[in-house]
Enzyme design. Structure first.
Site: not given
Ligand SMILES: *[C@@H]1O[C@H](CO)[C@@H](O)[C@H](O)[C@H]1NC(C)=O
Ligand SMILES: CC(=O)N[C@H]1CO[C@H](CO)[C@@H](O)[C@@H]1O
Length: 752
Positions: A154, A466
């Protein structure tokens, strides 16, 4: 566990923990104690003035009343929260696998596995560390043509790309070396690290030749790591390497981490017969991806990267199983894939298993675990407890998923997994063509007007993407499995300073509270879909944050009251003294025993208790406030990654178990205010007890004296850092003065 239809039995077994009967008796006695405390508080709001603490009259009485009501609220909360935590202690279970049966039954007919590694910033997460993780997962003991490793960057950094290119070259030496000598762990950084001296290196080999090979591979590794590290230090890659891989040309345009085109580079193509290591064995596929970033589009942090990886991998390999690991979390066991497959491939009970979660373990926790990072109790008690109720949370790393569940599939009895699935390459399609086909899947606009980030893939908009994704999966009917073998599957890097630890917990508590307060609250969303025990289990983490207020109250008000001469607890001679003492003492003894049984040391437990208090009054407080502020729409989500580098002095202090405070921050002010307040109150209170109130008064103040005394005892390292230490990691004077001012203020204002 019932006999399997298969001749040689199930691929995994589940055992219940022993001695739960005793625990349940103990828990019931605690519950009685808590109920008695509640009853006492509910019936004893009225005032019994003890001792002549100056002033007196109606004002003090009123103050005491409110102080007691506050305490009652706090005790209600603690009792309620304690009940929640019983869900995960009720019936923990343990799983074990039979890899030999798996081999007998499936032989080489194993499913493909895609492995995702996510990194975000070459400066916070050094590329040499990242590629060691990549190498450790490339070296799994698994057919290489079935393994596909993806690195999502990223940061869109050429430094990371360069590191991966170096790693792809080194893999040709590393993978055969691992196979030949059965090397463990397979992260070269961990294997060659001075901490793990080469005790058993190449034990199978014949002396000299093996030792030579060992040192030549070590040299190759160190040279590679040096080249990568110096490129990072210089901030640019060597000119000459650009000729060796077409991928470097992606950076011919100027690229910034927040604004660049999508990059997909297949570094090693596992389908290419020429992609072999130096013993002519095939290599796993290795792919570099940096999804498109544009300032106009929100990139959704790690969840966005994971979703792009799911799509890109679907055209490159499309394996039925996906493993994702954080870039600092290397594989410490080359057989983990096989272990995980024992669950998915079990003919009887594998059907409804959606994901297999490994615990998050760290390799740089010191014995005494100064910052309480080790998550030992969560790993050894709470997650096995959740497993009983239908499965652990998804904790974002060290987790094997079915690809289908990440794509939003609901569980249904008739669903049959196609374990042979894989991406089909169009006839004669070159790697370049394939890359071109993958790129549009990694653009900013791909997800517009789709269900990605909502029904499909990881969920967006939550600081713990998550956990919420795991919850949604479980609510779609899937079970999950917690697998915690004695030899750990994955090892990461724990924060090594106070600030990093507190930041990490702030994010966790904030994200979990955000889920709890949203329409995804486990009690609402999970109602009728997952078991009550699991709903409660999720809420333990969801309600980490709100613990901050009662804790703050409990560490401040009883102590202040002691200073003022206000008694807030029953007298020693009263029968009500018993439940208070029982609950407080038993709770701590239990937590000590639990920690010792999980393998902590006494010191580790004591430090853990300190961090437990500090986190509650800082991280959780901030997390709660931020969540509420965001819910009111006053600010936006930000995702801070915890940096994995710390300077040398700080590392040294970490190893010597000296707390690292460093720079001044409001959190630090809270910590030192609590510490100072308690010592002032303890000294002041004892002074008055000894001088003024006589022996009879001890009767009324004993609990407060002990409570305040324990807070002082546990804060010893804080006093040290405030007044005695001279190194750079101590508490800055500005913080000390601010805290002192707060303490004076608190002592001066009347109790409410
Ligand atoms: C990691 O793997 C090594 C080598 O196999 C083993 O000795 C060690 O105990 C493992 N570490 C943990 C924490 O399990
Ligand atoms: C990245 C990092 O801070 N790693 C540390 C882990 O802990 C060891 C000591 O136990 C340090 O040497 C490392 O620097």
């Amino acid at each position: 566990m019932g006999s399997s239809s298969n001749s040689n039995g199930p691929l995994f077994v589940t055992e219940e923990a022993k001695g739960r009967g005793c625990y349940k008796v103990f828990a019931s006695s605690m519950l009685v104690g808590i109920l008695l405390i509640w009853f006492y508080r509910a019936t004893h709001h009225t005032v019994i003035l003890v001792g002549g603490g100056g002033g007196g009259g109606g004002e003090e009485e009123e103050g005491m009343r409110w102080a007691r009501i506050g305490l009652f609220m706090a005790e209600l909360w603690f009792g309620f929260y304690w009940i929640l935590t019983q869900s995960v202690r009720w019936n923990p279970i343990r799983r074990s696998t039979s890899k030999d049966k798996l081999a007998q039954r499936y032989g080489s007919d194993m499913p493909g596995v895609d492995i995702f590694v996510c990194t975000a910033d070459p400066h916070a997460e050094p590329p040499s560390l990242v590629v060691s993780t990549v190498l450790s997962v490339m070296a799994y003991d698994y057919p290489p043509e079935k393994l596909n490793v993806y690195l999502s960057d990223d940061g869109g950094s050429v430094l990371t790309f360069y590191a991966l290119w170096e790693a792809a070259r080194f893999a040709k030496h590393w993978l055969p070396f691992c196979r030949k000598y059965n090397v463990e762990p397979r992260s070269p950084a961990a294997y060659f690290s001075p901490l793990d001296a080469p005790q058993d290196s190449c034990s199978g080999g014949n002396g000299d030749a093996a030792a030579k090979e060992w040192s030549s591979v070590k040299d190759l590794y160190e040279e590679m790591a040096n080249r990568i590290d110096s490129a990072v230090t210089l901030g640019k890659i060597p000119e000459e390497v650009k000729a060796y891989h077409k991928g470097f040309s992606e950076w011919n345009f100027s690229i910034s981490p927040k604004d660049h085109h999508p990059i997909v580079q297949i570094m090693i193509d596992g389908k290419d017969a020429n992609a072999v290591d130096n013993t002519a064995v095939r290599l796993p596929t290795l792919v570099y991806m940096a999804r498109e970033k544009r300032p106009r589009y929100h990139h959704n942090f790690k969840a966005g990267a994971m979703n792009a990886l799911i799509r890109v991998s679907s055209v490159v390999s499309n394996s039925p199983i996906i493993l994702n690991v954080d870039c600092d979390m290397y594989s410490n066991n080359s057989e983990s894939i096989k272990d995980a497959l024992c669950f998915f491939l079990d003919e009887e009970r594998g059907q409804n298993i959606g994901y297999v979660q490994y615990p998050q373990n760290y390799n740089n926790i010191t014995q005494s675990d100064l910052y309480g990072n080790s998550l030992t109790v969560i790993n050894e008690v709470e997650l096995p407890g959740l497993d009983y109720w239908g499965g652990p949370l998804y904790i974002g790393t060290g987790c094997f998923h079915r690809r289908e569940i990440l794509c939003g599939r609901r569980y249904s009895r008739d669903y049959k997994e196609d374990w042979r699935r894989g991406a089909q390459r169009q006839a004669g399609e070159s790697v370049e063509k394939l890359e071109e086909r993958a790129k549009p899947l990694a653009t900013c606009t791909y997800e517009l007007n789709t269900q990605w980030g909502n029904e499909i893939g990881l969920k967006y908009g939550c600081a713990v993407e998550d956990v919420i994704t795991g919850l949604l999966i479980q609510c779609r009917g899937w079970k999950s499995i917690y697998f915690n073998p004695p030899r750990k599957g994955f090892l990461g890097v724990a924060p090594t300073t106070m600030a990093q630890t507190l930041l990490q917990h702030k994010r966790w508590s904030e994200g979990n509270l955000q889920i709890f307060l949203s329409k995804h609250c486990p009690f609402l969303l999970g109602h009728g879909k997952i078991r009550l025990g699991l709903q409660m289990g999720y809420s333990i983490y969801g309600l980490w944050g709100p613990n901050s207020f009662p804790t703050l109250y409990y560490v401040a008000v009883p102590s202040l009251a002691l200073l003022r001469g206000i008694s807030l607890f029953p007298k020693v001679t009263s029968l009500w003294f018993i439940p208070f003492t029982y609950v407080m003492v038993a709770r701590h003894i239990y937590s000590l025993v639990e920690a010792l049984r999980c393998g902590c040391t006494f010191n580790g437990w004591w430090n853990g208790q300190r961090m437990w208090m500090i986190r509650r009054v800082t991280s959780y407080l901030y997390g709660t406030i931020d969540t509420v502020v965001k819910m009111l729409g006053l600010s936006k989500m930000a995702f801070a990654i915890t940096t994995k580098v710390s300077d040398e002095d700080a590392s040294k202090r970490y190893e010597q178990d000296v707390m690292e405070f460093g720079y001044s921050s409001p959190m630090l002010v809270i910590i030192s205010t609590v510490a100072l307040l308690n010592i002032v109150c303890l000294v002041g209170g004892l002074f008055r007890l000894v001088l003024g109130w006589g022996v009879a008064a001890w009767d009324a103040y004993l609990i407060q004296v002990i409570l305040c005394g324990m807070i002082v005892a546990i804060n010893m390292p804080i006093y040290d850092a405030l007044f005695f230490r001279k190194d750079k990691g101590n508490i800055p004077p500005s913080v000390t003065f601010t805290s002192l001012a707060f303490v004076l203020l608190l002592c001066a204002i009347p109790l409410m």
